[in-house]
Design a protein around this motif. Structure first.
Motif, short mmCIF file in Angstrom:
data_model
loop_
_atom_site.label_atom_id
_atom_site.label_comp_id
_atom_site.label_asym_id
_atom_site.label_seq_id
_atom_site.Cartn_x
_atom_site.Cartn_y
_atom_site.Cartn_z
N GLY A 188 45.89 50.97 7.24
CA GLY A 188 46.65 51.99 7.98
C GLY A 188 48.09 51.62 8.26
N SER A 189 48.54 50.50 7.69
CA SER A 189 49.90 50.02 7.95
C SER A 189 50.92 50.58 6.95
N GLY A 190 50.50 51.55 6.18
CA GLY A 190 51.36 52.15 5.17
C GLY A 190 50.47 52.87 4.18
N THR A 191 50.90 52.92 2.92
CA THR A 191 50.07 53.58 1.92
C THR A 191 50.23 52.89 0.58
N ALA A 192 49.18 52.97 -0.24
CA ALA A 192 49.22 52.45 -1.60
C ALA A 192 48.95 53.61 -2.54
N VAL A 193 49.84 53.81 -3.50
CA VAL A 193 49.73 54.93 -4.43
C VAL A 193 49.24 54.43 -5.77
N ALA A 194 48.79 55.34 -6.62
CA ALA A 194 48.27 54.96 -7.93
C ALA A 194 49.30 54.14 -8.69
N PRO A 195 48.85 53.06 -9.33
CA PRO A 195 49.80 52.19 -10.04
C PRO A 195 50.69 52.97 -11.00
N PHE A 196 51.99 52.69 -10.91
CA PHE A 196 53.01 53.21 -11.83
C PHE A 196 53.26 54.71 -11.67
N ARG B 279 58.40 58.67 4.79
CA ARG B 279 58.60 57.75 5.91
C ARG B 279 60.06 57.67 6.34
N LEU B 280 60.96 57.92 5.44
CA LEU B 280 62.37 57.97 5.83
C LEU B 280 62.66 59.23 6.64
N LEU B 281 61.97 60.32 6.32
CA LEU B 281 62.18 61.57 7.05
C LEU B 281 61.36 61.66 8.33
N ASP B 282 60.36 60.82 8.46
CA ASP B 282 59.48 60.85 9.64
C ASP B 282 59.39 59.44 10.25
N PRO B 283 60.41 59.04 11.00
CA PRO B 283 60.39 57.69 11.60
C PRO B 283 59.17 57.44 12.47
N ALA B 284 58.64 58.48 13.09
CA ALA B 284 57.46 58.28 13.94
C ALA B 284 56.26 57.83 13.12
N LEU B 285 56.10 58.39 11.93
CA LEU B 285 55.02 57.95 11.05
C LEU B 285 55.20 56.49 10.67
N ALA B 286 56.41 56.15 10.26
CA ALA B 286 56.68 54.76 9.88
C ALA B 286 56.44 53.81 11.04
N ALA B 287 56.85 54.20 12.25
CA ALA B 287 56.67 53.33 13.42
C ALA B 287 55.19 53.16 13.76
N HIS B 288 54.42 54.24 13.61
CA HIS B 288 52.98 54.16 13.89
C HIS B 288 52.31 53.20 12.92
N GLU B 289 52.62 53.31 11.63
CA GLU B 289 52.05 52.42 10.64
C GLU B 289 52.50 50.98 10.87
N ALA B 290 53.75 50.83 11.27
CA ALA B 290 54.29 49.49 11.49
C ALA B 290 53.54 48.77 12.61
N ALA B 291 53.24 49.49 13.68
CA ALA B 291 52.51 48.87 14.79
C ALA B 291 51.12 48.43 14.36
N ILE B 292 50.47 49.25 13.55
CA ILE B 292 49.16 48.87 13.02
C ILE B 292 49.29 47.61 12.16
#
Length: 358
Positions: A296-304, A316-329
């Motif tokens: 839950g600390s971010g996301t992993a997308v399909a390789p390549f 995450r650049l457009l939604d700092p709250a999402l990035a901050a939530h993941e960062a705390a996790i």
């Protein structure tokens, strides 16, 4: 013994050396007498055994193997711990099972090549198992990859770890100012790693125009050096900066999101762990099961999948709250699941059990 002497593998070896010296062990490290690892070995109070070796296999291997055989004969170790493909090649050829031998691939060498070279590399790894008492994998995915290639000797999984105290979150505005960036400046993606094909910075640059279309003032910082630097610089526009692989804690702190676009890894790379411990959201390609470790600390997308990589960075650049939530996790996950002390203790236990069994 280790080759390479910089970046992630060297960090793992350096941490093990410091831990084992603190345990009172007589630690001797054979590696080239330059770079970060050699300095770390000396600072830790271990003995450095200078070993001239290139990073990749080639015509120098016979001479490197002979030199290593002489170093090992003089050192008379109880256990030999070989880190990464080059040391694994020369070390096992040099010793050939004459003393307890541990191999830690830090990603299988055959994942880096294709065609006949890949076939030959797989055959070597299968053959070398006769001289390997224990293989330490850093993830279940790495162990499974080896097993699928016919590498069926005794193996354990010991994830790498980080020291949470070394990556204590820093004030973002103050850090940006210290780095010469605007305190309230542009949304920033940071990518830390050797500038080489494995680490996928070229794929990140391919995704970058799509990010910029949605976030026109976005900035990308590539932290590190390597063989692909000139090519990457030629592809980059003015929104991309290249900086040395130094002051990593500050660059993590300056980031809004940390990108890990690797083509292959052994497991969750140290860069991702460091970013998580530094309380930063991570967006990665899902190689070697990285997605199962993020928690839950971010996301992993399909390789390549470059378009999806761009989309997730943009989100995450457009939604700092999402990035901050993941960062705390991420900070919690890194501090509990990936503490370096646990990795060092488990490794020490395995080495001692191997010695006792011998």
């Amino acid at each position: 013994m280790s080759q390479p002497v910089e970046a992630g593998v060297a960090k793992v070896v350096g941490g093990l050396v410091r831990d084992q010296v603190a345990r009172g062990w007589d630690v001797q490290v054979a590696c080239p007498d330059e770079g970060w690892l050699a300095a770390t070995v000396r600072d830790a109070g271990a003995q450095l055994l200078p070993w001239r070796a290139t990073r990749s296999p080639g015509p120098s291997v016979p001479g490197e193997t002979l030199a290593l055989r002489r170093l090992v004969a003089a050192a008379e170790p109880h256990v030999l711990h070989l880190h990464s493909a080059k040391a694994g090649l020369a070390g096992r050829l040099a010793v050939r099972g004459s003393l307890p031998t541990v191999f830690q691939p830090h990603a299988w060498s055959f994942e880096a090549v294709t065609g006949p070279v890949q076939t030959a590399t797989r055959l070597w790894e299968r053959t070398a198992q006769r001289w390997t008492d224990l293989t330490i994998n850093v993830s279940e995915a790495e162990r499974a990859t080896g097993a699928a290639a016919g590498i069926t000797g005794r193996a354990v999984v010991i994830p790498n770890g980080v020291d949470p105290q070394a990556w204590t979150p820093r004030d973002r505005a103050a850090t940006r100012a210290a780095l010469g960036l605007e305190a309230d400046g542009a949304p920033t993606v940071v990518c830390v790693g050797r500038l080489a094909r494995q680490k996928g910075q070229d794929l990140l640059l391919e995704a970058w125009p799509a990010v910029r279309r949605e976030v026109p003032d976005a900035r990308l910082v590539l932290v590190g050096g390597g063989p692909d630097e000139a090519e990457l610089r030629a592809r980059a526009d003015g929104s991309v900066s290249f900086v040395p692989g130094e002051r990593l804690a500050e660059w993590y702190a300056a980031a809004d999101v940390v990108a890990v676009p690797s083509r292959w890894e052994a497991g969750l790379p140290l860069v991702a762990m460091e970013a998580m411990a530094s309380e930063r959201s991570v967006v990665a390609f899902d190689v070697a099961g990285i997605g199962t470790y993020l928690g839950g600390s971010g996301t992993a997308v399909a390789p390549f999948d470059v378009p999806v990589l761009a989309r997730e960075l943009t989100a995450r650049l457009l939604d700092p709250a999402l990035a901050a939530h993941e960062a705390a996790i991420g900070r919690t996950v890194a501090s509990t699941r990936f503490a370096a002390a646990t990795s060092y203790e488990t490794t020490a236990t395995q080495l001692l059990s191997l010695l006792e069994a011998g």
